[in-house]
Enzyme design. Structure first.
Site, PDB file in Angstrom:
ATOM      1  N   ALA A 116       0.722  -2.059  -0.260  1.00  0.00           N
ATOM      2  CA  ALA A 116      -0.094  -0.004  -0.265  1.00  0.00           C
ATOM      3  C   ALA A 116       0.843   1.702  -0.010  1.00  0.00           C
ATOM      4  CB  ALA A 116      -1.346  -0.462   1.235  1.00  0.00           C
ATOM      5  N   ASN A 136       9.481  -7.607  12.448  1.00  0.00           N
ATOM      6  CA  ASN A 136      10.828  -6.632  12.052  1.00  0.00           C
ATOM      7  C   ASN A 136      11.268  -7.169  13.218  1.00  0.00           C
ATOM      8  OD1 ASN A 136       9.145  -4.921  13.649  1.00  0.00           O
ATOM      9  ND2 ASN A 136       7.600  -4.047  11.832  1.00  0.00           N
ATOM     10  N   CYS A 173      13.352 -10.627   2.485  1.00  0.00           N
ATOM     11  CA  CYS A 173      12.455  -9.503   3.494  1.00  0.00           C
ATOM     12  C   CYS A 173      12.281  -8.659   2.968  1.00  0.00           C
ATOM     13  CB  CYS A 173      13.189  -9.819   4.915  1.00  0.00           C
ATOM     14  SG  CYS A 173      14.613  -8.966   4.722  1.00  0.00           S
ATOM     15  N   SER A 174      12.235  -6.936   3.102  1.00  0.00           N
ATOM     16  CA  SER A 174      12.205  -5.890   3.042  1.00  0.00           C
ATOM     17  C   SER A 174      12.618  -5.817   2.519  1.00  0.00           C
ATOM     18  CB  SER A 174      11.649  -5.092   4.381  1.00  0.00           C
ATOM     19  OG  SER A 174       9.953  -5.359   5.256  1.00  0.00           O
ATOM     20  N   ASP A 175      14.166  -5.447   2.758  1.00  0.00           N
ATOM     21  CA  ASP A 175      15.092  -4.768   1.703  1.00  0.00           C
ATOM     22  C   ASP A 175      16.449  -6.234   1.752  1.00  0.00           C
ATOM     23  OD1 ASP A 175      14.601  -1.851   2.451  1.00  0.00           O
ATOM     24  OD2 ASP A 175      14.336  -2.712   4.639  1.00  0.00           O
ATOM     25  N   TRP A 217      18.275  -7.143   3.957  1.00  0.00           N
ATOM     26  CA  TRP A 217      20.267  -7.941   5.203  1.00  0.00           C
ATOM     27  C   TRP A 217      19.942  -8.093   6.459  1.00  0.00           C
ATOM     28  CZ3 TRP A 217      19.691  -2.324   2.445  1.00  0.00           C
ATOM     29  CH2 TRP A 217      18.715  -1.482   3.139  1.00  0.00           C
ATOM     30  N   ARG A 245      16.670  -9.888   8.421  1.00  0.00           N
ATOM     31  CA  ARG A 245      15.756 -11.242   8.036  1.00  0.00           C
ATOM     32  C   ARG A 245      16.353 -12.082   7.460  1.00  0.00           C
ATOM     33  NH1 ARG A 245       9.838  -8.654   9.033  1.00  0.00           N
ATOM     34  NH2 ARG A 245      11.215  -7.702   7.465  1.00  0.00           N
ATOM     35  N   ARG A 296      22.640  -1.046  13.218  1.00  0.00           N
ATOM     36  CA  ARG A 296      21.805  -1.920  14.022  1.00  0.00           C
ATOM     37  C   ARG A 296      22.389  -2.036  15.785  1.00  0.00           C
ATOM     38  NH1 ARG A 296      18.294  -1.088  11.075  1.00  0.00           N
ATOM     39  NH2 ARG A 296      17.709  -2.715   9.471  1.00  0.00           N
TER      40      ARG A 296
END
Length: 347
Positions: A45, A66, A128-130, A132, A134, A174
């Site tokens: 979305a 996340n 995953c989303s990016d 780097w 998960r 991180r």
């Protein structure tokens, strides 16, 4: 397919088809999306997307949460163990932390990848989303279970360099190296979580790894100490090209290889077979040797037996018994098949 309009990318679809065709045994490409399905739809979305209705590809969401959820879960876990343990409410507090639930989700995803590669001979795409956080967790754990080389000290070093350092895990953000605000929203113990998952595998297969948990604990300590350049900054470009860490700092692996006796597993028996970790919640434990080591009231039997006088002798006796069991198994197998037993023995 990205955005609410579901825009397609012909190049992306062709790329995935080429990945599948590179494996003659692959009938369908398995796509493992580490995100929860709800998160993936929310990302869509906002202009993101996921592989929906791709030809000859199946999509599975692994429901791994996340970095923000992971950060909060570790805070709750450590509050159960430090500075003191609430004996009456410990199990309730542990359950409410959801830390082991997150460990279970990652291990289940890794096992799914291992099963499809090993048994189904299927090609697997993980993201995953990016890519780097998960993703690095899942690919690393899958490769460790699939290939015994990555269970050696040298192989493990190559794995971390490849899947984490070279592929761009954001160690700087991180861990928060050099940052003033300790509450920064980008901080998250993703690498710690990976080491916890690996410790669960080590615990279930104690003779399959050349190294012990001491290597994992030492690596995490140096991750925060910044003594070595291995885990500095957010990418290989920033680390090597911009800051010349390979010229101005010492590699953590140089220290490990120089002091490898400290990390050697006396029970190590090289196994060429694929490992299948049991991700059942009942099989998982809290890694107290790491999380609660500053609490003198939390005693880990596995760590204590090594530290006590005679602990090393105990491990050597255990190693000798394993040798004798393996020799007996070989003799029984030889008698059953009528073949001559092997004259070689492990030392």
């Amino acid at each position: 397919m990205t955005g609410l309009a579901g825009k397609r990318s012909a190049d992306d679809e062709t790329h995935l088809l080429n990945i599948m065709n590179a494996n003659a045994n692959c009938r369908e490409l398995l796509i493992l999306d580490a995100r929860p399905a709800v998160n993936a739809k929310l990302n869509k979305a906002k202009g993101g997307g996921y592989e929906e209705n791709y030809t000859n590809a199946s999509l599975t969401f692994l429901n791994i949460h996340n970095i923000h959820v992971v950060r909060d879960a570790l805070k709750r876990l450590t509050s159960c163990l430090i500075p003191r343990v609430d004996e009456k409410n410990y199990l309730k507090a542990l359950d409410e932390s959801k830390w082991l639930n997150h460990i279970q989700s990652i291990l289940e995803g890794a096992v799914k990848a291992v099963f499809n590669v090993d048994t189904e001979k299927q090609s697997v795409l993980i993201h995953c989303s990016d890519g780097w956080d998960r993703t690095a967790q899942l690919t690393s754990l899958a490769m460790i279970q699939l290939d015994p080389f990555y269970r050696t000290i040298e192989g493990f070093a190559i794995l971390i360099e490849k899947e984490w350092c070279s592929f761009g895990h954001k160690f700087g953000e991180r861990i928060g190296h050099g940052e003033d605000g300790y509450n920064d929203g980008e901080r998250s113990p993703v690498f710690v979580q990976f080491c916890d998952c690996l410790w669960q595998i080590l615990r279930q297969f104690p003779s399959a790894f050349e190294f012990t948990q001491e290597l994992l604990i030492c690596m995490l300590d140096e991750l925060y100490s910044c003594r070595y350049g291995t885990f500095l900054f957010n990418s290989e470009k920033i680390r090597l090209m911009d800051n010349k860490c390979d010229e101005t700092t010492i590699s953590f692996w140089s220290y490990v290889l120089e002091h490898r006796k400290k990390f050697n597993n006396p029970m190590y028996r090289p196994k060429k077979k694929v490992l299948y970790v049991n991700p059942s919640f009942c099989a998982l434990q809290v890694w107290t040797d790491y999380y609660a080591r500053s609490n003198p009231h939390v005693i880990s039997p596995s760590h204590e037996e090594i530290q006590q006088p005679g602990g090393v002798d105990f491990l050597n006796e255990k190693k000798q018994l394993l040798d004798e069991i393996m020799a007996l198994d070989e003799t029984v197998h030889s008698m059953a098949t009528g073949s001559a037993p092997s004259t070689s023995s492990s030392s």
